[in-house]
Design a protein around this motif. Structure first.
Motif, PDB file in Angstrom:
ATOM      1  N   LYS A   1      -3.604  -8.162  -7.917  1.00 28.62           N
ATOM      2  CA  LYS A   1      -2.426  -7.921  -8.755  1.00 28.62           C
ATOM      3  C   LYS A   1      -1.650  -9.219  -8.942  1.00 28.62           C
ATOM      4  O   LYS A   1      -1.219  -9.552 -10.046  1.00 28.62           O
ATOM      5  CB  LYS A   1      -1.532  -6.854  -8.121  1.00 28.62           C
TER       6      LYS A   1
ATOM      7  N   LEU B   1       0.162  -0.133  -2.458  1.00 29.15           N
ATOM      8  CA  LEU B   1       0.581  -1.532  -2.466  1.00 29.15           C
ATOM      9  C   LEU B   1       1.630  -1.856  -1.400  1.00 29.15           C
ATOM     10  O   LEU B   1       2.056  -2.989  -1.281  1.00 29.15           O
ATOM     11  CB  LEU B   1       1.106  -1.911  -3.859  1.00 29.15           C
TER      12      LEU B   1
ATOM     13  N   LYS C   1      -3.611  -5.788  -3.731  1.00 32.74           N
ATOM     14  CA  LYS C   1      -2.373  -6.585  -3.773  1.00 32.74           C
ATOM     15  C   LYS C   1      -2.633  -7.998  -4.276  1.00 32.74           C
ATOM     16  O   LYS C   1      -1.928  -8.515  -5.139  1.00 32.74           O
ATOM     17  CB  LYS C   1      -1.743  -6.675  -2.382  1.00 32.74           C
TER      18      LYS C   1
END
Length: 170
Positions: A111, A141, A108
């Motif tokens: 990203k 996610l 996460k």
């Protein structure tokens, strides 16, 4: 996968220098010296037994809070400091992550820091040698506790970091 191993692989994949590592830790709220960064980035000597070997002279263990602080600092390092919104704390306090959720947090935060789209992440995973559907990636996610949440295993995180190395180092 140990947190130290995650930092070693991430540093290699994104070609982060020691000086930048110190700066990123500082942005995340953890003060470390260049020597401590070098201790964190050395692999620990592991015995065949279940005992954990920590050699204080050459190795420093990275706990979950320290890893999360590094990743928060990495987001700030890559995207810049944001002004806090009214009514919200200036920076998120690192949550005490369970061992199972560290890999999910890693994906996460990377990203966000690298401004990756879902397609970018799928390409990186493909470069790392694993084929994943959009639905599976979306499940990884999600927040823990969500009905579609899926735990990210060590192999999955390893393949993602390998794919990052292929993408950023060639």
């Amino acid at each position: 996968m140990e947190n130290n191993d995650i930092l070693i692989r991430l540093r290699y994949a994104l070609d982060i220098k020691n000086k930048e590592m110190v700066e990123i830790f500082k942005l995340g709220g953890v003060e470390v010296t260049k020597e401590e960064v070098l201790k964190i980035l050395t692999k620990s000597k592991e015995d065949d037994g279940d005992e954990e070997v920590v050699d204080d002279d050459t190795h420093m263990k990275c706990n979950n809070k320290m890893l999360e602080s590094f990743l928060n600092g990495f987001i700030t390092y890559k995207r810049g400091k944001q002004d806090p919104k009214p009514g919200l704390p200036a920076s998120p306090e690192p949550t005490e992550q369970q061992k199972d959720h560290v890999n999910n947090m890693l994906l996460k935060k990377l990203k966000v820091a690298l401004q990756l789209t879902t397609e970018d992440m799928l390409d990186i995973l493909d470069d790392g040698g694993i084929a994943v559907s959009k639905g599976e990636l979306g499940a990884i996610l999600r927040k823990p506790g969500h009905r579609n949440y899926k735990e990210c295993g060590d192999n999955f995180a390893r393949k993602f970091l390998k794919g990052l190395a292929v993408k950023y180092r060639g």
